[in-house]
Design a protein around this motif. Structure first.
Motif, PDB file in Angstrom:
ATOM      1  N   SER A   2      68.469 -17.797  12.956  1.00 54.57           N
ATOM      2  CA  SER A   2      69.181 -18.630  13.918  1.00 54.57           C
ATOM      3  C   SER A   2      70.224 -19.472  13.193  1.00 54.57           C
ATOM      4  O   SER A   2      70.240 -19.551  11.979  1.00 54.57           O
ATOM      5  CB  SER A   2      68.193 -19.533  14.648  1.00 54.57           C
ATOM      6  N   ASN A   3      71.079 -20.099  13.971  1.00 57.34           N
ATOM      7  CA  ASN A   3      72.126 -20.918  13.368  1.00 57.34           C
ATOM      8  C   ASN A   3      71.592 -22.194  12.754  1.00 57.34           C
ATOM      9  O   ASN A   3      72.202 -22.786  11.895  1.00 57.34           O
ATOM     10  CB  ASN A   3      73.159 -21.292  14.430  1.00 57.34           C
ATOM     11  N   THR A   4      70.466 -22.618  13.270  1.00 53.78           N
ATOM     12  CA  THR A   4      69.914 -23.889  12.805  1.00 53.78           C
ATOM     13  C   THR A   4      68.422 -23.740  12.537  1.00 53.78           C
ATOM     14  O   THR A   4      67.716 -23.092  13.308  1.00 53.78           O
ATOM     15  CB  THR A   4      70.124 -24.977  13.879  1.00 53.78           C
ATOM     16  N   ARG A  33      75.959 -23.934   3.814  1.00 50.62           N
ATOM     17  CA  ARG A  33      75.667 -24.364   5.173  1.00 50.62           C
ATOM     18  C   ARG A  33      75.622 -25.892   5.218  1.00 50.62           C
ATOM     19  O   ARG A  33      75.630 -26.548   4.190  1.00 50.62           O
ATOM     20  CB  ARG A  33      74.313 -23.782   5.615  1.00 50.62           C
ATOM     21  N   SER A  57      72.032 -25.819   8.921  1.00 52.32           N
ATOM     22  CA  SER A  57      72.778 -25.458  10.123  1.00 52.32           C
ATOM     23  C   SER A  57      74.157 -24.935   9.764  1.00 52.32           C
ATOM     24  O   SER A  57      74.689 -25.229   8.685  1.00 52.32           O
ATOM     25  CB  SER A  57      72.909 -26.688  11.024  1.00 52.32           C
ATOM     26  N   ASP A  58      74.730 -24.174  10.690  1.00 54.94           N
ATOM     27  CA  ASP A  58      76.107 -23.731  10.496  1.00 54.94           C
ATOM     28  C   ASP A  58      77.092 -24.731  11.087  1.00 54.94           C
ATOM     29  O   ASP A  58      78.295 -24.586  10.955  1.00 54.94           O
ATOM     30  CB  ASP A  58      76.303 -22.339  11.120  1.00 54.94           C
TER      31      ASP A  58
END
Lengths: 178, 361, 280
Positions: A2-4, A33, A57-58
């Protein structure tokens, strides 16, 4: 992936949870990131419960305080009691069963039980149950590239403690293969 | 610029202060800023600087006063109860036109309070950091990177206007680690010379005096008026704020420091729900970024100030909004950190109020 | 026609004492001590390197009187301010000029800690047993039964406690190199006082440690006496309580400086002597 990924690491002071959190944070840093690491601080650092929040996170990280972790490493009973119920849907719990008697119901998440402290003692480095747990969490979530994990360890262990670096890497392997 | 490293906010402040040319640090232990002093104790001797653990916060700020009078970039750090003790020295620095940097890594109050993060020293920092007619320039970083960057500005502004400058952080920012890219180091020798310092006249000029005592009322008035002209210049040129989705926002949140991060998450979540929320984050608390807020007056319908206190900055927001729109407040205090969900809940409430008001029209 | 005799200067203002009118009362001993400090600065040729710290008290405006660079400190904080200056410029000669309320009451913490750190500064301490500037209140050095505005029935030691003997107190501290108590009630004592002040500045110049000279002084205005009566009262009452003399002189004791004296005193403590086989 996932992104986070929001992680809580919780247990007693002295178990190296802040260090394990730093390892995860460095993984995010190496992969460019957004990263934050926030410890609980104060009297609870001294022998009571210690925990830290790590966010990968991104996107820029808003609150660094993780209230609903996607991943939880719990290394004592009060910690798992407190945090297991608030882990997000589809989240992961890594529980050190050497120090935890009963795992509370957390049907929303996947709970991985392993006797990390016992495994560390059996391997001859009893201070590294934290890293075994981190390795196990990685095996479950692949929160970074495998290579990154070991590079991050090199960042976290001071160069003058080369021996400790080797032991930490071994502990990672044990956790990853547990 | 160097490689990105993970650093605690407290450590980033310390390392960057040294890189900004500070070689004199006077401190006293207090949670949650202790890492800053510990970092200074470790690093200062390696760079030929001075770390001195003072007997009290009062002594520490007066050592800054002396070191600044002697021409150096000097700094002290503390947390809320300790900063109260520094108030005397800060007033004297203002009165004597001495630059210097004071760090406040805030914790809950009043009194001994707690040790968890807080923003309840906003009034103290922006209104009454000591007795007398004076102002303190106050920077409020929201990330560890910004803590590292703003300390350069803090020293520059202090030297430029000959005024003490505060960096108002909090326990969360001080304790958390984030990636930081440290800026290039400035050598103290390369800093602009000062002609007003007291470091021995070498028989080459009349004596310099660093002083804040003026027994003739008119003399003191003249000096205060002159100082306020400088303050006006600071207000005109040093206001800083960051805006996030505020340009078209119906509901403009105003929050600084750690709270602004929480608000950013809440604003994103509100936008996902179709609520046009935005955020203005003051980076300078004094001068208060009035222009940034004023710029939103034509488009905004309501304001929400979020703070880790019982409502302090909200006064400044109301002064700027000046009745044009409702200004609401949400805060947690005593060291409790508001959650993005709580803030989102408040945004929803305001959005609902706006909708029903529309319906009434 | 008078003979044109060659002029011989027998007395003049010290260069480092500026030609300004002071705010001291008639008969006040501050003027004498200001002058002695200036004479010493001149004789040592250090005006260009000296930074003076004025206190809050009757000598609050001393920044206007001395020709060297001057700083006005907050009440009691002169030793902390001096510390800041000295740490930035160890080559500067830094002195603080303080009264009893400033030094021994509100500034006692700063005083004790600057002394125990061995800050290489010089403190000139005027002890006149009263708060002069604010109009004659009880000081930390006011004597038992001494009447002041805030001890109108005399200082009652039952409620107000006892006076502080500053030289005696500071003499226990390891950072201190030189302490002497003097007075300025006679030409002979003025000469002695000057010698002490000079020695204190030399102590600093030579980097030996903290130095302080306590001047037992008078306050005719607030004591309600003529200058002569004040000196008589001082001799009769203050000198027995605050005996004149040297309270610490590490050089006279056979040490090179305060650090060496401190080291000898802690000889039995291993951690204080790591290079001699003790634990660090």
């Amino acid at each position: 992936m996932s992104n986070t990924l929001n992680v809580v690491l919780a247990g007693f002071g002295g178990q190296g949870l802040l260090f394990a959190g730093k390892l995860i944070a460095y993984c995010g840093l190496i992969e460019d990131r957004h990263v934050s690491w926030l410890p609980s601080y104060g009297p609870e650092m001294r022998g009571g419960t210690a925990n830290c929040s790590v966010c990968l996170s991104d996107e820029p990280i808003g609150s660094p305080l993780v209230l609903n972790p996607d991943a939880l490493i719990a290394m004592n009973q009060p910690s798992i009691d407190k945090f297991a119920p608030v882990v997000t849907d589809g989240g992961v719990i890594v529980a050190d069963m050497t120090l935890i008697g009963s795992v509370p119901e957390a049907p929303q998440a996947t709970t991985i039980q392993l006797p990390a402290t016992q495994m560390a003692e059996d391997a001859g480095f009893k201070q590294l149950a934290n890293i075994i747990c981190a390795g196990r969490l990685w095996a479950e979530t692949h929160f970074c590239e495998e290579e990154t994990l070991f590079k991050a360890m090199e960042k976290c262990v001071p160069a003058r403690k080369a021996q400790m670096l080797e032991l930490n890497k071994q502990a990672l392997h044990i956790g990853m293969n547990a | 610029m160097s490689e990105k490293v993970l650093m605690k906010g407290n450590e980033a402040l310390a390392e960057s202060a040294i890189r900004a040319g500070c070689r004199f640090f006077f401190g006293y232990p207090i949670t949650p800023q202790t890492e800053l002093a510990a970092y200074m104790a470790k690093r200062m001797p390696k760079v030929g600087g001075t770390y001195l653990q003072a007997e009290s916060e009062i002594a520490a700020i007066n050592m800054v006063y002396g070191a600044s009078a002697a021409g150096a970039r000097a700094m002290t750090s503390s947390s809320s109860p300790g900063v109260s003790l520094k108030g005397e020295g800060i007033s004297y620095m203002s009165g004597s036109d001495l630059p210097g940097v004071i760090i406040n890594v805030q914790r809950g109050g009043p009194g001994l309070g707690g040790i968890q993060p807080s923003q309840s020293d906003y009034w103290q920092a922006t209104r009454a950091m000591g007795h007398g007619d004076h102002r303190l320039v106050v920077f409020a970083p929201a990330t560890v990177q910004e803590m590292a960057d703003l300390i350069y500005d803090a020293f520059d502004v202090a030297d430029k206007y000959r005024t003490p400058v505060m960096i108002l952080a909090d326990g969360m920012l001080g304790q958390m680690m984030e990636p930081v890219e440290l800026r290039e180091a400035i050598s103290p020798e390369d800093l602009p010379a000062k002609d007003w310092t007291t470091e021995g006249h070498k028989n080459k000029r009349p004596h310099n005096i660093v002083n804040s005592l003026y027994l003739t009322a008119e003399d003191l008035e003249d000096l205060n008026v002159e100082r306020y002209q400088r303050y006006k210049q600071i207000e005109e040129t040093e206001q800083r704020a960051e805006t996030f989705l505020a340009e078209d926002a119906d509901i403009v949140l105003v929050a600084f420091g750690a709270t602004s991060r929480i608000c950013r998450s809440a604003v994103r979540a509100a936008r996902d729900e179709g609520i046009k929320a935005g955020l203005i984050r003051p980076i300078t608390l004094w001068p208060f970024p009035e222009e940034a807020i004023r710029a939103t007056l034509p488009t905004a319908k309501a304001y929400l100030t979020v703070e880790m206190n019982m409502g302090q900055m909200v006064d400044d927001v109301r002064l700027v909004v000046n009745g044009a729109h409702p200004v609401d407040f949400y805060g947690r205090t005593g060291g409790v950190i508001p959650t993005p969900d709580e803030v989102l809940g408040k945004i929803r409430e305001i959005a609902a109020d706006l909708d029903s008001a529309k319906g009434d029209e | 026609m008078a003979d044109q005799k060659e002029e011989k200067v027998v007395f003049q203002r010290p260069h480092s004492l500026l030609p300004v009118v002071t705010n001291y009362c008639p008969g006040c001993t501050h003027g004498i001590v200001n002058r002695l400090v200036a004479e010493v600065i001149d004789e040592l040729g250090i005006e260009g390197d000296t930074v003076g710290i004025a206190p809050v008290g009757c000598s609050v405006m001393a920044y206007n009187f001395f020709g060297c660079d001057m700083i006005e400190a907050a009440h009691g904080r002169a030793p902390a301010v001096a510390t800041g200056v000295k740490r930035v410029h160890p080559e500067n000669i830094v002195f603080a000029y303080q009264g009893d309320g400033d030094l021994a009451s509100i500034g006692m913490a700063e005083t004790v800690h600057a002394a125990t750190r061995g800050e290489n500064i010089t403190v000139i301490f005027i002890n006149n047993a009263i708060y002069g500037m604010t109009g004659g209140q009880m000081a930390p050095t006011s004597l038992p039964n001494q009447v002041t505005q805030t001890s109108p029935y005399g200082r009652d030691v039952e409620t107000a406690g006892y006076p502080i003997r500053v030289c005696e107190l500071l003499s226990t501290l390891d950072g201190v190199a030189y302490l002497e108590r003097v007075t300025v009630d006679s030409p002979k004592n003025v000469r002695k006082a000057k010698k002490a002040i000079k020695k204190a500045f030399e102590t600093q110049r030579d980097g030996l440690g903290y130095s302080l000279v306590e001047v037992v002084a008078t306050c005719p205005t607030n004591w309600g006496m003529t200058p002569q009566q004040a000196f008589a009262w001082m001799r009769e009452n203050m000198l027995p309580y605050y005996p004149l003399g040297v309270y610490k002189d590490v050089v006279a004791d056979g040490f090179a400086n305060a650090a060496e004296a401190a080291s000898a005193r802690s000889a039995e403590c291993p951690i204080a002597h790591p290079s001699e086989g003790g634990e660090a």
